[in-house]
Design a protein around this motif. Structure first.
Motif, PDB file in Angstrom:
ATOM      1  N   HIS A 197       0.822  -1.222   0.000  1.00  0.00           N
ATOM      2  CA  HIS A 197       0.000   0.000   0.000  1.00  0.00           C
ATOM      3  C   HIS A 197       0.857   1.275   0.000  1.00  0.00           C
ATOM      4  CE1 HIS A 197       0.822   0.501   4.272  1.00  0.00           C
ATOM      5  NE2 HIS A 197       0.583  -0.776   4.422  1.00  0.00           N
ATOM      6  N   ASN A 246       3.741   2.047   2.208  1.00  0.00           N
ATOM      7  CA  ASN A 246       4.909   1.167   2.137  1.00  0.00           C
ATOM      8  C   ASN A 246       5.880   1.587   1.040  1.00  0.00           C
ATOM      9  OD1 ASN A 246       4.518  -0.398   4.373  1.00  0.00           O
ATOM     10  ND2 ASN A 246       3.259  -1.926   3.316  1.00  0.00           N
ATOM     11  N   ASP A 249       9.356  -3.310   4.200  1.00  0.00           N
ATOM     12  CA  ASP A 249       8.074  -4.016   4.418  1.00  0.00           C
ATOM     13  C   ASP A 249       7.708  -4.909   3.225  1.00  0.00           C
ATOM     14  OD1 ASP A 249       6.066  -4.745   6.055  1.00  0.00           O
ATOM     15  OD2 ASP A 249       4.844  -2.944   5.818  1.00  0.00           O
TER      16      ASP A 249
HETATM   17 MG   LIG Z   1       4.294  -0.980   6.390  1.00  0.00          MG
END
Ligand SMILES: [Mg+2]
Ligand SMILES: Nc1ncnc2c1ncn2[C@@H]1O[C@H](COP(=O)(O)OP(=O)(O)OP(=O)(O)O)[C@@H](O)[C@H]1O
Length: 425
Positions: A314, A317, A334
């Motif tokens: 998303h 990130n 991430d």
């Molecule tokens: Mg994250």
């Protein structure tokens, strides 16, 4: 969502390029307009605007301005400020600490101690606080892990003579975003984000994420230094912070904003039409000081996410940072495989081409020119990356201590069949 006892305004402090101490950048105020909609206002301080080395907080601002900025997006918290605020995890910790179910947006900014992502700080006083010299050390990780477990289990926090010290320890690191339990710790090499495993995780996240960071480098992605350390018999992932630079005088800080801010988008589902790699690369090319490096790098990240089924890619990130005046794409972070049941189609969180979010080679290639990559070259890059992921994920995971059993659980994430599915009609 501010209640009457919530703070309504605060000063915004910043560490300027090359420096290690805060100066006052401006003032942020949050109020509810007549329609009941939270509205944020921000104005740079006059003394800040007079500084020769003053820089805009947000890369979308071309130059500094004395005007009052206003927004109703993101509950009135400007994206660049919201990016310095805690997310699900940090908010949970602060709520536990204060015993309140929910706080005002400015309270969340003020409660989270000064180790937040980026170069900003927040305070009720115009004068910024002195820079912090003391951080949690890696030695504190065992206690931090126990506190994280207690918060996840919603247990009472320790009481007794050293309770205050324990709670302070816990508040540290809250301002880093994200939903997973984490803390910020320091060792002689600098500052690290410690990501803890949750007792209810389906596999060993620390080791799997570390393996993905190694695999990402094999695929020529840029990532931060990382390592796994065992604390009290459990693994913790340590990722070196890319927004801090240790100097003899203290830490230099990079400004940092997320892709959500660059896309001028909301978190909410209704704004998902703006969540797009194709739009993001357009912004990146405009604001980056090295578009010919960053745009192809973003393309590789999009392909990598498709190839490891990282469907949680998303807009928070992805980020851009500026340690000096100039902005560039941050290292990747991430990177987590997921294991959706469907094998013919998986969707990334961001639109990646003419077929929307579909993690499919044809879709990834459909807008590749915008990423400043040559069409033929790109096909080769994707093919090579696919081979690397397919052939190396397992060996890397095993080498990084992912168990055979966990490898079995995540195996279907890599180079899934839908990536090459023949599309008809
Ligand atoms: Mg994250
Ligand atoms: N190496 C790093 N250096 C500086 N900041 C980082 C680094 N890695 C992550 N961050 C920041 O910390 C935030 C949280 O990190 P991360 O995304 O790894 O956590 P998470 O809890 O797994 O997130 P999510 O909720 O997306 O699952 C990121 O959104 C980013 O702002």
């Amino acid at each position: 969502m501010t209640s009457s006892d919530s703070a309504q305004e605060c000063y915004v402090h910043i560490t300027l390029p090359g420096e290690t101490e805060f100066v006052t950048a401006g003032k942020f105020a949050l109020a509810t307009n007549r329609q009941g909609i939270p509205t944020g206002r921000f104005v740079y301080g006059r003394s800040y605007l007079r500084r020769e080395n003053a820089v805009p907080i947000n890369p979308l601002e071309r130059k500094l301005s004395s005007r009052t900025y206003a927004t109703t997006m993101l509950a009135g918290v400007f994206g660049a400020l919201r990016d310095a605020s805690p997310d699900y995890w940090g908010r949970r910790v602060i709520e536990k600490y204060t015993g309140k179910a929910q706080l005002g947006e400015i309270d969340y900014l003020l409660y989270s101690p000064d180790d937040r992502a980026g170069a900003l700080g927040f305070g009720l006083n115009r004068e910024p606080p002195a820079p912090r010299r003391k951080f949690n050390r890696t030695l504190d990780l065992e206690r931090l892990q126990k506190l994280a477990d207690a918060i996840i289990a919603d247990e009472d926090l320790p009481e007794g003579p050293d309770a205050e010290q324990v709670q302070k320890l816990m508040l540290d690191g809250t301002s880093m975003g994200g939903a997973r339990p984490k803390a910020v710790v320091e060792d002689d090499a600098g500052l690290w984000i410690a990501k803890f495993n949750r007792p209810d995780d389906k596999w060993n996240h620390a080791r799997v994420e570390r393996a993905m960071l190694v695999l990402a480098r094999e695929c020529s992605l840029q990532t931060s230094e990382s390592k796994v350390t065992a604390i009290g018999g459990r693994d913790v992932l340590l990722v070196k912070r890319f927004d801090r630079q240790q100097t003899e005088k203290g830490y230099r800080r990079a400004r940092m904003v997320s892709a959500l801010t660059l896309l001028r988008a909301e978190d909410a589902h209704r704004d998902r039409n703006k969540w797009s790699y194709v739009l993001l690369v357009e912004e990146l090319r405009r604001i980056s000081s090295q578009p010919r490096t960053d745009a192809p790098e973003l393309f590789r990240r999009m392909c990598f996410n498709a190839l490891i089924s990282n469907t949680d890619d998303h807009p928070r990130n992805h980020a851009v940072i500026a340690m000096d005046k100039e902005w560039k794409l941050s290292p990747a972070y991430d990177l987590i495989p997921s294991i959706p049941v469907r094998i013919e189609r998986r969707d990334l969180a961001l639109i990646c081409g003419d077929m929307g979010r579909y993690a499919h080679v044809g879709n990834l290639l459909s807008q590749s020119a915008r990423f400043l990559v040559d069409a033929d070259e790109t096909k080769k890059t994707v093919n090579e990356m696919e081979q690397t992921v397919r052939n190396k994920w397992y060996d890397i995971a095993r080498r990084e201590g992912v168990t055979e059993k966990d490898c079995g659980k995540i195996a279907s994430a890599f180079a899934y069949p839908g990536f090459r599915l023949a599309i008809t009609g």
